[in-house]
Design a protein around this motif. Structure first.
Motif, PDB file in Angstrom:
ATOM      1  N   ASN A 196       0.825  -1.215   0.000  1.00 39.80           N
ATOM      2  CA  ASN A 196       0.000   0.000   0.000  1.00 39.80           C
ATOM      3  C   ASN A 196       0.854   1.258   0.000  1.00 39.80           C
ATOM      4  N   LYS A 197       1.944   1.251   0.773  1.00 39.49           N
ATOM      5  CA  LYS A 197       2.783   2.442   0.854  1.00 39.49           C
ATOM      6  C   LYS A 197       3.476   2.733  -0.477  1.00 39.49           C
ATOM      7  N   GLN A 198       3.831   1.671  -1.208  1.00 38.60           N
ATOM      8  CA  GLN A 198       4.440   1.864  -2.525  1.00 38.60           C
ATOM      9  C   GLN A 198       3.431   2.447  -3.514  1.00 38.60           C
ATOM     10  N   TYR A 201       2.802   6.090  -2.691  1.00 38.28           N
ATOM     11  CA  TYR A 201       3.913   6.952  -3.136  1.00 38.28           C
ATOM     12  C   TYR A 201       3.836   7.216  -4.630  1.00 38.28           C
ATOM     13  N   GLU A 207      -1.582   6.795   2.257  1.00 40.30           N
ATOM     14  CA  GLU A 207      -1.674   5.348   2.365  1.00 40.30           C
ATOM     15  C   GLU A 207      -3.068   4.912   2.805  1.00 40.30           C
TER      16      GLU A 207
END
Length: 245
Positions: A196-198, A201, A207
């Protein structure tokens, strides 16, 4: 005379007048396009398509994009084209997901897929996921103009050998087309195994927003968990054609 690229599966060949091979080609429309966008990462393929379009439609304005984001930028910054010729394998997108994002964001613009993948399943899926036509890259260049005229006349154009009555993955298509463009981008990230964080970004969003999208995606796709959704997403991705020998 067009000199085709020496890349297997890529060239639209010129071998004389194109036969009447399109579905419903006897009722080809008479619309004349004013502006067409060609989206393909292969420069020789773009050149072949440009030649096919310019020879068939005098004075037509032709734009080109080598990446999906470049295509989106052209669509956002310029007047909407009459039609887009789209390769399914472009940097910045994943198989049918790019087609669906394009149709979701610009539903009024018809899309003809021009692809080296010529199997019946790929062709049917292209139509199920929003394309108005499909032209194999191995087809005579005359079929590009034939397909454009048919699609602008309100028809669906596919190779005549395809039995379009037997749709593929119709239920999946119905579920996937309900996703918004942003949800499709999140789904594409899930298909690539990104966290999710990728995804957050890359899409420049929070997020938590990605998590919210994932929740909606699971519900719309009828998936019990993220893994099941990723499996569904993988069905929408296509393996790229083999590299040139």
């Amino acid at each position: 005379m067009m000199t085709p690229p020496e890349r297997s599966g890529d060239p639209l060949v010129e071998d004389g007048p194109a036969p009447d091979t399109g579905s419903g080609s006897s009722l080809i429309g008479s619309e004349m396009p004013q502006h067409i966008l060609i989206a393909d990462d292969h420069p020789l393929m773009r050149s072949a398509l440009r030649q096919a379009v310019s020879q068939a439609f005098a004075g037509v304005e032709i734009g080109e994009a080598a990446r999906y984001e470049q295509l989106r930028r052209l669509l956002a910054e310029e007047a909407e084209p009459d039609l887009v010729l789209l390769d399914l394998h472009m940097p910045g997108t994943s198989g049918f997901i790019g087609l669906m994002m394009l149709r979701s964001e610009y539903p009024a613009i018809p899309v003809i897929v021009v692809s080296a993948a010529e199997d019946a399943v790929t062709i049917r899926r292209s139509i199920d996921y929003g394309a108005s036509g499909f032209v194999p890259k191995s087809a005579p260049i005359g079929q590009v103009a034939e397909a454009i005229r048919a699609v602008l006349g309100g028809q669906i154009w596919t190779p005549a050998s395809l039995d379009t009555a037997d749709g593929a993955d119709t239920d999946l298509a119905d579920r996937v087309v309900s996703l918004t463009p942003q949800q499709l981008r999140v789904l594409a990230g899930m298909a690539e195994g990104k966290l999710n964080k990728q995804i957050a970004y890359e899409l420049t969003i929070a997020e938590q927003t990605v998590k919210d999208h994932v929740t909606v995606i699971l519900r719309k796709l009828g998936a019990g968990n993220r893994t099941q959704a990723a499996v569904i997403a993988s069905q929408l991705s296509l393996r790229p054609p083999p590299p040139p020998k």
